[in-house]
Design a protein around this motif. Structure first.
Motif, PDB file in Angstrom:
ATOM      1  N   ALA A   1       0.834  -1.202   0.000  1.00 22.10           N
ATOM      2  CA  ALA A   1       0.000   0.000   0.000  1.00 22.10           C
ATOM      3  C   ALA A   1       0.874   1.260   0.000  1.00 22.10           C
ATOM      4  CB  ALA A   1      -0.941  -0.003   1.200  1.00 22.10           C
ATOM      5  N   LEU A   2       1.948   1.243   0.787  1.00 24.69           N
ATOM      6  CA  LEU A   2       2.865   2.386   0.808  1.00 24.69           C
ATOM      7  C   LEU A   2       3.526   2.569  -0.551  1.00 24.69           C
ATOM      8  CD1 LEU A   2       4.630   1.902   4.267  1.00 24.69           C
ATOM      9  CD2 LEU A   2       2.869   3.586   3.683  1.00 24.69           C
ATOM     10  N   LEU A   3       3.970   1.473  -1.157  1.00 19.57           N
ATOM     11  CA  LEU A   3       4.615   1.557  -2.467  1.00 19.57           C
ATOM     12  C   LEU A   3       3.656   2.106  -3.521  1.00 19.57           C
ATOM     13  CD1 LEU A   3       6.625  -1.781  -2.420  1.00 19.57           C
ATOM     14  CD2 LEU A   3       7.605   0.519  -2.594  1.00 19.57           C
ATOM     15  N   LEU A   4       2.429   1.625  -3.514  1.00 18.04           N
ATOM     16  CA  LEU A   4       1.454   2.107  -4.493  1.00 18.04           C
ATOM     17  C   LEU A   4       1.144   3.584  -4.282  1.00 18.04           C
ATOM     18  CD1 LEU A   4      -0.964  -0.953  -4.661  1.00 18.04           C
ATOM     19  CD2 LEU A   4       0.804  -0.282  -6.314  1.00 18.04           C
ATOM     20  N   MET A   5       1.113   4.016  -3.036  1.00 17.83           N
ATOM     21  CA  MET A   5       0.890   5.427  -2.734  1.00 17.83           C
ATOM     22  C   MET A   5       2.064   6.275  -3.242  1.00 17.83           C
ATOM     23  SD  MET A   5       0.034   7.132   0.957  1.00 17.83           S
ATOM     24  CE  MET A   5       1.684   6.917   1.593  1.00 17.83           C
ATOM     25  N   LEU A   6       3.275   5.802  -2.995  1.00 21.99           N
ATOM     26  CA  LEU A   6       4.466   6.550  -3.416  1.00 21.99           C
ATOM     27  C   LEU A   6       4.644   6.548  -4.931  1.00 21.99           C
ATOM     28  CD1 LEU A   6       6.890   5.399  -0.608  1.00 21.99           C
ATOM     29  CD2 LEU A   6       6.160   7.749  -1.038  1.00 21.99           C
ATOM     30  N   GLN A   7       4.066   5.568  -5.599  1.00 18.05           N
ATOM     31  CA  GLN A   7       4.200   5.472  -7.051  1.00 18.05           C
ATOM     32  C   GLN A   7       3.585   6.686  -7.756  1.00 18.05           C
ATOM     33  OE1 GLN A   7       2.471   1.843  -8.630  1.00 18.05           O
ATOM     34  NE2 GLN A   7       4.297   1.489  -9.852  1.00 18.05           N
ATOM     35  N   HIS A   8       2.656   7.378  -7.099  1.00 19.99           N
ATOM     36  CA  HIS A   8       2.054   8.577  -7.683  1.00 19.99           C
ATOM     37  C   HIS A   8       3.062   9.722  -7.769  1.00 19.99           C
ATOM     38  CE1 HIS A   8      -1.976   6.920  -7.768  1.00 19.99           C
ATOM     39  NE2 HIS A   8      -1.775   6.470  -6.535  1.00 19.99           N
ATOM     40  N   ASP A   9       3.977   9.811  -6.798  1.00 17.50           N
ATOM     41  CA  ASP A   9       4.962  10.896  -6.775  1.00 17.50           C
ATOM     42  C   ASP A   9       6.297  10.513  -7.393  1.00 17.50           C
ATOM     43  OD1 ASP A   9       3.231  12.686  -5.461  1.00 17.50           O
ATOM     44  OD2 ASP A   9       3.709  11.753  -3.525  1.00 17.50           O
ATOM     45  N   TYR A  10       6.604   9.228  -7.363  1.00 13.79           N
ATOM     46  CA  TYR A  10       7.880   8.728  -7.877  1.00 13.79           C
ATOM     47  C   TYR A  10       7.575   7.569  -8.821  1.00 13.79           C
ATOM     48  CZ  TYR A  10       9.338  11.193  -3.682  1.00 13.79           C
ATOM     49  OH  TYR A  10       9.522  12.141  -2.717  1.00 13.79           O
ATOM     50  N   PRO A  11       7.460   7.854 -10.114  1.00 18.62           N
ATOM     51  CA  PRO A  11       7.096   6.793 -11.057  1.00 18.62           C
ATOM     52  C   PRO A  11       8.137   5.668 -11.056  1.00 18.62           C
ATOM     53  CG  PRO A  11       6.920   8.947 -12.095  1.00 18.62           C
ATOM     54  CD  PRO A  11       7.610   9.145 -10.780  1.00 18.62           C
TER      55      PRO A  11
END
Length: 80
Positions: free
Chosen positions: A20-30
């Motif tokens: 869940a954290l990785l998917l959230m961060l994927q929005h800011d860091y492709p």
């Protein structure tokens, strides 16, 4: 594109939280997220069994005790 390798297994609440954290961060860091179930490969099972969730971003690795929003974001910033 940056590739993040995520070692995990089924029925793992810590793994679910880390994903869940990785998917959230994927929005800011492709980045490309590659999930690896440790039970599909004997070498992964032997190496990561006690460490999952385990995240590898280039040469940066984070084991279950290091995976959190701050460490993941720092690792992504360093490797973008």
């Amino acid at each position: 594109m940056l590739k993040v390798i995520f070692y995990t297994k089924e029925v793992c609440s810590l793994c679910d939280d880390a994903k869940a954290l990785l998917l959230m961060l994927q929005h800011d860091y492709p980045f490309e997220l590659e999930e690896r179930d440790i039970y599909t490969n004997d070498a992964w099972l032997e190496e990561y069994q006690l460490l999952i969730p385990f995240v590898k971003i280039n040469d940066t690795t984070l084991d279950c005790e290091q995976v959190n929003i701050v460490s993941l974001e720092e690792a992504l910033k360093e490797n973008v």
